[in-house]
Design an enzyme around this catalytic site. Structure first.
Site, PDB file in Angstrom:
ATOM      1  N   ASP A  67       0.838  -1.498  -0.096  1.00 37.87           N
ATOM      2  CA  ASP A  67      -0.357  -0.499  -0.210  1.00 37.87           C
ATOM      3  C   ASP A  67       0.585   1.454  -0.345  1.00 37.87           C
ATOM      4  O   ASP A  67       2.142   1.464   0.726  1.00 37.87           O
ATOM      5  CB  ASP A  67      -0.801   0.010   1.249  1.00 37.87           C
ATOM      6  N   ASN A 137      -8.087  -2.545  14.213  1.00 40.64           N
ATOM      7  CA  ASN A 137      -9.130  -2.198  14.003  1.00 40.64           C
ATOM      8  C   ASN A 137      -9.249  -3.554  13.399  1.00 40.64           C
ATOM      9  O   ASN A 137      -9.866  -3.750  12.742  1.00 40.64           O
ATOM     10  CB  ASN A 137      -9.446  -1.335  13.304  1.00 40.64           C
ATOM     11  N   HIS A 139      -7.204  -4.411  10.030  1.00 40.68           N
ATOM     12  CA  HIS A 139      -7.001  -4.549   8.766  1.00 40.68           C
ATOM     13  C   HIS A 139      -5.408  -4.995   8.201  1.00 40.68           C
ATOM     14  O   HIS A 139      -4.398  -5.130   9.576  1.00 40.68           O
ATOM     15  CB  HIS A 139      -6.780  -2.781   8.838  1.00 40.68           C
ATOM     16  N   GLU A 144      -9.675  -1.941   5.520  1.00 41.25           N
ATOM     17  CA  GLU A 144     -10.762  -0.674   6.660  1.00 41.25           C
ATOM     18  C   GLU A 144     -11.550  -2.079   7.014  1.00 41.25           C
ATOM     19  O   GLU A 144     -12.194  -2.711   5.468  1.00 41.25           O
ATOM     20  CB  GLU A 144     -10.826   0.267   6.537  1.00 41.25           C
TER      21      GLU A 144
END
Ligand code: GLP
Length: 263
Positions: A67, A137, A139, A144
Site C-alpha cells: 500500500d 482495528n 486491517h 479497513e
C-alpha cells in the site's frame, strides 16, 4: 495455520527474516510481498544484516508493496516509498526495476492504475511470500473494516481510527492522508504463503479475533482463515488474548520435527 509465539518485537523480526532468507535461498527469484509499519522494522534490519554479513543475495528478488498513502510523493518522510527505501531497499541489492510500490501521486484514473498494479503482480507470476502487519482495528494492508473480502487493489478511504493512529508520524501542520491505495483482501489471499507479524498489547484483540473469531469483514485479517498457508508471528503481548496456546505450541513442535524448512 501456524502460530509462532516470541517474547518480544526483536525476536519476531528475526524469525520472520529467517523464514524470508530461507525462502530466498531456496528460490533466488522469489516474488516477495512487503508491508510497512513499526512491527516490520526488526525484520528489515535483520534482512539487511544477513545481506551484509552472510551474503544473502536479493539480486533476483522482485517485490510488491501492499500500500501507499494517496497524496504523498516518494520523497515525503512518511510515505511508504520513503520507509522502504530508508529501512530496507538502500541496504540490500534488489534491482530498482524489480521494486513495485503503489504510486501515491497519481490523480484520476485510479481504477486503471490499480488494475495495472494487479497486472504487474500477475505478470511477475504472483506473490510467493506476502508479509503483513495488522492494524489496531484488524486491517491488513489498508483494508479497513467492512472492506470486501474479495477486494482487489483499489483506492480506500481510511478509517478515523487509522488516521488517528498515523497522526503521531506527521507534524502538527501536516494533514494526515485520508486515502490510500492498497492491495485488496482478494489480492493478498492469492499469495502462496503469508506471514503476519504483530507486536504489543494493542494488537491482542485483533489477533485473537483474526485467528479464533468468525471470518468477518469487520476484522479483515480474519479472511486469512481462508488461506491454506498462513504463519502468525506474534509476541507474548499480541498473543495474550488467544485461547488455544497449548495447541499452537504442539503444532509448532511437530512442524519443527516434520517440516523444519517451513520455520
Ligand atoms: C499501517 C499499514 C499496515 C500495517 C499497520 C500496522 O496501517 N497500512 O500494513 O500493518 O500500519 O503498523 P504498526 O506495525 O506500526 O503497528
Amino acid at each position: 495455520m501456524l502460530l509462532v509465539l516470541q517474547p518480544g518485537k526483536d525476536e519476531l523480526g528475526r524469525v520472520a527474516a529467517r523464514i524470508i532468507a530461507n525462502s530466498v535461498r531456496r528460490n533466488p527469484g522469489l516474488r516477495l510481498g512487503l508491508a510497512t509499519g513499526s512491527t516490520t522494522l526488526g525484520m528489515y534490519r535483520e534482512l539487511a544484516r544477513l545481506h551484509r554479513d552472510e551474503a544473502l543475495d536479493f539480486s533476483r528478488v522482485t517485490t510488491f508493496n501492499l500500500d501507499e498513502y494517496l497524496g504523498l510523493s516518494a520523497s515525503h518522510p512518511q510515505s511508504f516509498h520513503h520507509f522502504m527505501q530508508h529501512n530496507f531497499f538502500s541496504h540490500v541489492n534488489i534491482p530498482a526495476q524489480n521494486i513495485h510500490i503503489p504510486d501515491g501521486t497519481i490523480s484520476g484514473e485510479y481504477e486503471r492504475y490499480c488494475s495495472t498494479y494487479e497486472q504487474s503482480i500477475r505478470e511477475a507470476g504472483g506473490i510467493d511470500l506476502q508479509i503483513l502487519g495488522i492494524g489496531r482495528n484488524g486491517h491488513i494492508g489498508f483494508n479497513e473494516p467492512t472492506s470486501s473480502l474479495g477486494s482487489r487493489t483499489r483506492l480506500k478511504v481510511l478509517s478515523k481510527e487509522t488516521i488517528d493512529d498515523n497522526r503521531k508520524f506527521f507534524t502538527a501542520s501536516e494533514k494526515v492522508p485520508e486515502c490510500a491505495i492498497t492491495m485488496g483482501i482478494g489480492t493478498i489471499l492469492e499469495a502462496k504463503r503469508i506471514l503476519l507479524l504483530a507486536s504489543g498489547p494493542s494488537k491482542a484483540i485483533p489477533i485473537a479475533q483474526s485467528i479464533e473469531g468468525p471470518v468477518t469483514a469487520s476484522v479483515t485479517a480474519s479472511a486469512l482463515q481462508h488461506h491454506p498457508d498462513v504463519t502468525f508471528i506474534v509476541d507474548q503481548h499480541a498473543g495474550a488474548q488467544l485461547k488455544h496456546h497449548d495447541y499452537y505450541r504442539r503444532v509448532l513442535e511437530m512442524t519443527a520435527i516434520l517440516t523444519p524448512d517451513r520455520l
